[in-house]
Design an enzyme around this catalytic site. Structure first.
Site, PDB file in Angstrom:
ATOM      1  N   HIS A  56       0.839  -1.210   0.000  1.00 57.97           N
ATOM      2  CA  HIS A  56       0.000   0.000   0.000  1.00 57.97           C
ATOM      3  C   HIS A  56       0.872   1.257   0.000  1.00 57.97           C
ATOM      4  O   HIS A  56       1.249   1.769   1.050  1.00 57.97           O
ATOM      5  CB  HIS A  56      -0.884  -0.052   1.257  1.00 57.97           C
ATOM      6  CG  HIS A  56      -2.023   0.911   1.258  1.00 57.97           C
ATOM      7  ND1 HIS A  56      -3.258   0.584   1.748  1.00 57.97           N
ATOM      8  CD2 HIS A  56      -2.117   2.190   0.845  1.00 57.97           C
ATOM      9  CE1 HIS A  56      -4.072   1.622   1.641  1.00 57.97           C
ATOM     10  NE2 HIS A  56      -3.401   2.613   1.094  1.00 57.97           N
ATOM     11  N   ARG A  60       1.708   8.755  -6.343  1.00 61.14           N
ATOM     12  CA  ARG A  60       1.171  10.047  -6.833  1.00 61.14           C
ATOM     13  C   ARG A  60       1.415  10.340  -8.317  1.00 61.14           C
ATOM     14  O   ARG A  60       1.023  11.397  -8.793  1.00 61.14           O
ATOM     15  CB  ARG A  60       1.730  11.224  -6.026  1.00 61.14           C
ATOM     16  CG  ARG A  60       1.444  11.149  -4.531  1.00 61.14           C
ATOM     17  CD  ARG A  60      -0.020  11.261  -4.219  1.00 61.14           C
ATOM     18  NE  ARG A  60      -0.238  11.382  -2.789  1.00 61.14           N
ATOM     19  CZ  ARG A  60      -1.207  10.745  -2.130  1.00 61.14           C
ATOM     20  NH1 ARG A  60      -2.053   9.953  -2.767  1.00 61.14           N
ATOM     21  NH2 ARG A  60      -1.349  10.919  -0.840  1.00 61.14           N
ATOM     22  N   ASN A  90      -5.235   5.654  -6.798  1.00 62.36           N
ATOM     23  CA  ASN A  90      -5.919   6.957  -6.751  1.00 62.36           C
ATOM     24  C   ASN A  90      -5.044   8.096  -7.271  1.00 62.36           C
ATOM     25  O   ASN A  90      -4.819   9.096  -6.601  1.00 62.36           O
ATOM     26  CB  ASN A  90      -6.437   7.263  -5.338  1.00 62.36           C
ATOM     27  CG  ASN A  90      -5.331   7.396  -4.289  1.00 62.36           C
ATOM     28  OD1 ASN A  90      -4.212   6.918  -4.484  1.00 62.36           O
ATOM     29  ND2 ASN A  90      -5.645   8.048  -3.184  1.00 62.36           N
ATOM     30  N   ASP A 150      -8.792   2.414  -2.997  1.00 62.05           N
ATOM     31  CA  ASP A 150      -8.304   3.026  -1.755  1.00 62.05           C
ATOM     32  C   ASP A 150      -8.372   4.550  -1.782  1.00 62.05           C
ATOM     33  O   ASP A 150      -8.076   5.194  -2.782  1.00 62.05           O
ATOM     34  CB  ASP A 150      -6.868   2.624  -1.440  1.00 62.05           C
ATOM     35  CG  ASP A 150      -6.415   3.274  -0.156  1.00 62.05           C
ATOM     36  OD1 ASP A 150      -7.004   2.965   0.888  1.00 62.05           O
ATOM     37  OD2 ASP A 150      -5.527   4.137  -0.200  1.00 62.05           O
ATOM     38  N   ASP A 303       0.863   2.549   3.755  1.00 58.85           N
ATOM     39  CA  ASP A 303      -0.044   3.637   3.362  1.00 58.85           C
ATOM     40  C   ASP A 303       0.739   4.949   3.231  1.00 58.85           C
ATOM     41  O   ASP A 303       0.248   6.026   3.580  1.00 58.85           O
ATOM     42  CB  ASP A 303      -1.229   3.791   4.326  1.00 58.85           C
ATOM     43  CG  ASP A 303      -2.370   4.604   3.716  1.00 58.85           C
ATOM     44  OD1 ASP A 303      -2.272   4.997   2.526  1.00 58.85           O
ATOM     45  OD2 ASP A 303      -3.358   4.850   4.423  1.00 58.85           O
ATOM     46  N   HIS A 307       2.050  14.287   0.695  1.00 61.16           N
ATOM     47  CA  HIS A 307       1.205  15.427   0.328  1.00 61.16           C
ATOM     48  C   HIS A 307       2.062  16.677   0.237  1.00 61.16           C
ATOM     49  O   HIS A 307       2.958  16.897   1.067  1.00 61.16           O
ATOM     50  CB  HIS A 307       0.101  15.651   1.367  1.00 61.16           C
ATOM     51  CG  HIS A 307      -0.991  14.630   1.296  1.00 61.16           C
ATOM     52  ND1 HIS A 307      -1.853  14.525   0.220  1.00 61.16           N
ATOM     53  CD2 HIS A 307      -1.366  13.661   2.157  1.00 61.16           C
ATOM     54  CE1 HIS A 307      -2.711  13.534   0.432  1.00 61.16           C
ATOM     55  NE2 HIS A 307      -2.439  12.983   1.599  1.00 61.16           N
TER      56      HIS A 307
HETATM   57  O1  DOR Z   1      -4.726   8.926   4.876  1.00 57.72           O
HETATM   58  C1  DOR Z   1      -4.954   8.486   3.759  1.00 57.72           C
HETATM   59  N1  DOR Z   1      -4.357   8.999   2.668  1.00 57.72           N
HETATM   60  N2  DOR Z   1      -5.849   7.511   3.614  1.00 57.72           N
HETATM   61  C2  DOR Z   1      -6.275   7.093   2.409  1.00 57.72           C
HETATM   62  O2  DOR Z   1      -7.086   6.227   2.349  1.00 57.72           O
HETATM   63  C3  DOR Z   1      -5.784   7.750   1.185  1.00 57.72           C
HETATM   64  C4  DOR Z   1      -4.468   8.358   1.398  1.00 57.72           C
HETATM   65  C5  DOR Z   1      -4.074   9.320   0.315  1.00 57.72           C
HETATM   66  O3  DOR Z   1      -4.230   9.007  -0.872  1.00 57.72           O
HETATM   67  O4  DOR Z   1      -3.552  10.393   0.661  1.00 57.72           O
HETATM   68 ZN    ZN Z   2      -7.088   3.890   2.460  1.00 54.51          ZN
END
Ligand code: DOR
Ligand code: ZN
Length: 428
Positions: A56, A60, A90, A150, A303, A307
């Site tokens: 996971h 980006r 995503n 996700d 995960d 950002h």
């Molecule tokens: O905290 C998260 N960030 N949870 C997610 O499910 C998506 C992820 C993201 O894409 O930033």
């Molecule tokens: Zn998630």
């Protein structure tokens, strides 16, 4: 003779031994190997594990190259000891067709730092309305086996059922982001006394548990393979434990941050602690650790969610959820699981490499370090400590929740297909 001679490594924390890597594989193993011509790496005091596999990872690319790219994300992965990552779908455009997953896969090949296995979206545009071209993505050069919306939950039961049925044809798995959407409208943090005190909208545990309960029943009904992303509550662990006891084909992952951090960090109002699912209570953390220790939870998955500054350094409610994870994961697992006596290094290898590789159906990863195995491994110094400095991370983003924290365990070297991607703790 060319290749690499690794001297005195403790495989899975056992007795020191030597390993010879040549032609991409482990070709000799045993104490006192003497191989002229090979480059020598002194690994005394280091623990050798099969290369880490992340189920996971948000890389980006395409679309948010200002936050991360396949290149910067796989640099972070290699430094964290990973030899394979699953790149979440995503992106923008969403990885819901063969063209996009092939692009991500190819970028991974070009970077050459870590195997990149794209995750395909379950539904077109993650919109939850129409199944994506799962078969075309499975048949593509990227050979997709893990499918996930996700970031969003596949909340429609019929859609989830169809997806579980469809992927059986090519041994795929549906990785569910379990979040009942109506119960979490506007949710900002764990629903508890803390959310009430801080005046932030709560995200109740039941919103996760209700979806997992439904999905294990659906998986049992249609016989499909289900994986639960980032399990965060004690109740979720209990549901998965009961489902496994009944023979349901379900696996689950937990993130490093849910193994270590708790909800009261939200009291800082620092959005670096905002994540989805949210940080939970101390009791939840304890149940997650126990679930990982007893194998109810199969895998640690980062995960890793980079950002850009403008999406994170803003007020809590407006900030994007997510935390960096790749470069700190093994240290956090050592702190939460090894230094607490809950897992030994063999157990760590099972949860960070062997089982995730099995779930992703990656035959060249997560293999026992023995003659004939692919040369994918990591050497870690469990006695070292380091202080996390966000400016020193290889990720393009800076949103680590561990800034300034001293963590145990340092990745010294990573080998991918017999060649070093990391040496002396730096990119090779
Ligand atoms: O905290 C998260 N960030 N949870 C997610 O499910 C998506 C992820 C993201 O894409 O930033
Ligand atoms: Zn998630």
């Amino acid at each position: 003779m060319s290749g690499w001679l690794i001297k005195g490594a403790r495989v899975l924390g056992g007795e020191p031994t030597d390993l010879l890597l040549s032609d991409g594989s482990v070709t000799e193993m045993g104490p006192g190997l003497d191989t002229a011509g090979a480059q020598v790496l002194d690994a005394s005091g280091l623990v050798a594990l099969p290369g880490l596999v992340d189920l996971h990872t948000h890389l980006r690319e395409p679309g948010r190259e200002d936050a991360e790219t396949v290149l910067t994300g796989t640099r972070a992965a290699a430094l964290g000891g990973y030899t394979a990552v699953h790149a979440m779908a995503n992106t923008d455009p969403v990885a819901d067709v063969a063209g996009v997953v092939e692009q991500v896969w190819r970028l991974g090949q070009e970077a050459g730092l870590c195997d990149v296995h794209p995750v395909g979206a379950v539904t077109v545009g993650l919109a939850g309305e129409q199944l994506a071209e799962l078969g075309a993505m499975a048949d593509s050069a990227a050979r997709v086996r893990v499918f996930s919306d996700d970031g969003k939950c596949v909340d429609d039961a019929v859609m989830m059922r169809r997806a579980l049925e469809y992927v059986k044809a090519f041994d795929g798995v549906i990785a569910q982001h379990a979040q009942e959407p109506r119960l979490t409208v506007g949710a900002q943090m764990n629903e508890s006394q803390w959310s009430a005190t801080l005046g932030l909208q709560g995200w109740p545990s039941v919103a996760e548990e209700a979806v997992i309960a439904r999905d294990v029943l659906l998986a049992a009904h249609v016989g499909g393979r289900l994986h639960i992303c980032h399990v965060s509550t004690r109740g979720s662990v209990e549901i998965i434990r009961a489902a496994k006891a009944r023979g349901v084909d379900v696996t689950a992952e937990v993130t490093p941050h849910h193994l270590l951090l708790t909800e009261e960090l939200a009291a800082t109002y620092d959005p670096v602690y905002k994540v989805n699912p949210p940080l939970r209570s101390t009791e939840d953390v304890q149940a997650l650790r126990e679930g990982l220790a007893d194998g109810t939870i199969d895998a640690v998955a980062t995960d890793h969610a980079p950002h850009a500054l403008e999406d994170k350094e803003t007020e809590w409610a407006a900030a994007a959820p997510g935390m960096l994870g790749l470069e700190t994961a093994l240290s956090v697992v050592q702190l939460a699981m090894v230094d607490t006596g809950l897992l030994d290094w063999a157990g760590v290898a099972d949860r960070v490499s062997v089982r995730p590789a099995r779930i992703g159906r990656l035959p060249a990863q997560g293999r026992e370090l023995a003659v004939g195995a692919p040369g994918n491994l990591v050497l870690v110094d469990p006695a070292a400590t380091w202080t996390v400095d966000p400016s020193q991370l290889a990720s393009r983003s800076r949103n680590t929740p561990y800034a300034g924290l001293s963590l145990p365990g340092r990745v010294i070297a990573t080998f991918l297909h017999g060649r070093p991607t990391v040496l002396d703790g730096k990119l090779a």
